[in-house]
Design an enzyme around this catalytic site. Structure first.
Site, PDB file in Angstrom:
ATOM      1  N   LYS A 143       0.829  -1.163   0.167  1.00 56.82           N
ATOM      2  CA  LYS A 143      -0.071  -0.066  -0.092  1.00 56.82           C
ATOM      3  C   LYS A 143       0.893   1.192   0.029  1.00 56.82           C
ATOM      4  O   LYS A 143       2.091   1.231   0.467  1.00 56.82           O
ATOM      5  CB  LYS A 143      -0.930  -0.020   1.254  1.00 56.82           C
ATOM      6  CG  LYS A 143      -2.185   0.904   1.040  1.00 56.82           C
ATOM      7  CD  LYS A 143      -2.978  -0.023   0.214  1.00 56.82           C
ATOM      8  CE  LYS A 143      -4.478   0.518   0.320  1.00 56.82           C
ATOM      9  NZ  LYS A 143      -5.595  -0.493   0.121  1.00 56.82           N
TER      10      LYS A 143
HETATM   11  N1  GLU Z   1      -7.099  -0.103  -3.232  1.00 54.69           N
HETATM   12  C1  GLU Z   1      -7.832  -1.213  -3.528  1.00 54.69           C
HETATM   13  C2  GLU Z   1      -7.988  -2.387  -2.363  1.00 54.69           C
HETATM   14  O1  GLU Z   1      -7.768  -1.918  -1.143  1.00 54.69           O
HETATM   15  C3  GLU Z   1      -7.528  -1.897  -4.649  1.00 54.69           C
HETATM   16  C4  GLU Z   1      -5.959  -2.123  -4.932  1.00 54.69           C
HETATM   17  C5  GLU Z   1      -5.489  -3.077  -6.116  1.00 54.69           C
HETATM   18  O2  GLU Z   1      -6.273  -2.906  -7.111  1.00 54.69           O
HETATM   19  O3  GLU Z   1      -4.260  -3.069  -6.248  1.00 54.69           O
HETATM   20  O4  GLU Z   1      -8.182  -3.547  -2.483  1.00 54.69           O
END
Ligand code: GLU
Length: 432
Positions: free
Chosen positions: A122
């Site tokens: 993240k």
């Molecule tokens: N931000 C989204 C999540 O928390 C998607 C992450 C992604 O598609 O890599 O799952």
């Protein structure tokens, strides 16, 4: 032999660089599952912290040319064992290393639960994106992309949108990376506009996936969706699409909210007209034909399905006892605390936990990455069919484990994910 590490307190695994309330929640959920599944202690301690975390500070030039502000950015990679790492980028004024680390850990379990070949990551920048002009947002994104460029890549770590970012931000991100290497690299991020190699169906995938699961859960619980009511907290990408697909399944939406207000109408809210209102006014506030309610009143409305699709830490020991729903479908990451979980178990609320509930997004991100790396394009129908299959498969595995081992759905989902990562770690062995 005595340990070379400073021992950390299992009860209170904070006191590290990553410490924050949200990281502790992620660690405590993990430790609970680890204990129940009797996870190897060495593996447990490896998974309790992110493998890599990068903190950067960098300048952002405001539109007023002489004004330069220093902002903080992060990219955390929790597990590098499973393949490249994967996870979104969050722009929010409260982002910090602990929050990003918690979200990275949840990404690991989410990807493993869905059987995607990724570890969790993240990123985030601590700014309020609503206070920036489009030009400022672009400069900030490009500089942040540069700052983390050494640790990302289509085979290393693939960012995506999260709260406060969108496909335009991904386009700037992709362009910045591509400028560095000298050719277009669509697979560096997912959630891009379709003309840049984005996937059909990615924007609405999280909401769509959540509603696929709600249909499965309703089937399991014997609920008739056409006679059911729903409250959706959050009207961003996840919440608005969840509301739209619920309405398509003839669920009556009786409450919605965003940062500006909550809205309640016992006779049902028209999702398309809400969407139109938000397109015109930016927020829900002022929408005619509904009573205004506070955030806490919204969560406590009597309904069949409650879908928290906004921020973390919304359902706590304080309000969990007053929730009045049959099904809690978590579109957000980390909306429910550990204490609230216990209260909801006692109230027999059926839970679709976040790592399952919102996994539709990363699942279609995976499809996007596959299409980009292989120069393929799939039709929307193909994408939705594949998404449906993966969501239902993960739901079935989680439900089966929960029934067989008499576990709540969150712990069952976590164990499904953790065991896959633990197995991979054992098979790869230790270097050196
Ligand atoms: N931000 C989204 C999540 O928390 C998607 C992450 C992604 O598609 O890599 O799952």
């Amino acid at each position: 032999m005595p340990s070379i590490f400073q021992p950390f307190d299992q009860e209170l695994p904070g006191k590290t660089e990553w410490d924050s309330p949200m990281f502790r929640l992620a660690q405590q959920q993990f430790l609970k599952a680890a204990q129940i599944m009797e996870l190897d202690e060495n593996i447990r301690d490896r998974l309790l912290f992110p493998q890599r975390s990068l903190t950067v500070s960098f300048p952002c030039r405001r539109d007023e040319y002489s004004q330069v502000e220093t902002v903080f950015g992060y990219r955390v990679q929790h597990v590098l064992t499973m393949g490249p790492t994967k996870g979104g980028i969050r722009y929010h004024q409260d982002v910090n290393l602990g929050e990003v680390s918690a979200l990275a850990m949840w990404m690991t379990w989410k990807c493993a639960l869905m059987e995607l070949p990724f570890g969790g990551a993240k990123g985030g920048v601590r700014i309020d994106p609503t206070k920036l002009s489009r030009a400022e947002l672009q400069r900030l994104t490009r500089r942040y992309a540069m700052e983390i460029t050494d640790i990302i890549g289509p085979d290393r770590d693939i960012p995506a949108p999260d709260m406060g970012t969108n496909e335009q931000v991904m386009a700037w991100f992709m362009d910045t990376y591509s400028q560095q290497v000298g050719y277009a690299v669509p697979a560096i991020v997912t959630g891009k506009p379709v003309v840049l190699g984005g996937s059909l169906g990615r924007t609405e995938a999280t909401g769509r996936g959540l509603v696929y699961l709600i249909c499965e859960a309703a089937n399991h619980l014997g609920m008739d969706l056409t006679k059911s009511t729903a409250v959706v907290q959050g009207f961003g990408n996840v919440g608005s699409n969840a509301a739209r697909f619920l309405a398509e399944n003839r669920v009556k939406i009786i409450g919605v909210s965003d940062v500006s207000t909550g809205l309640h109408n016992a006779n049902g809210l028209e999702v398309n007209s809400l969407l139109e209102y938000v397109r015109e006014h930016g927020v829900l506030k002022g929408y005619p034909g509904a009573e205004e309610v506070s955030n806490s009143e919204l969560l406590e409305l009597k309904c069949d399905i409650l879908a928290p699709c906004a921020l973390q830490n919304q359902i706590t020991a304080k309000n969990a006892g007053r929730l009045d729903c049959r099904l809690l479908a978590e579109g957000a990451n980390g909306p429910t605390t550990l204490e609230a979980d216990q209260i909801l178990i006692e109230k027999d609320v059926f839970l679709l936990p976040d790592i399952l509930g919102n996994a539709g997004g990363v699942t279609v991100s995976y499809f996007e990455w596959v299409q980009d790396t292989q120069n393929l394009t799939w039709t929307l129908e193909e994408i939705n069919n594949r998404l449906h299959k993966i969501m239902v498969g993960a739901f079935d595995r989680t439900l089966l484990r929960s029934q067989r081992d008499k576990l709540d759905m969150r712990t069952a989902a976590l164990i499904e994910g953790i065991q896959r990562v633990a197995k991979a770690k054992l098979l790869r062995g230790l270097f050196p």
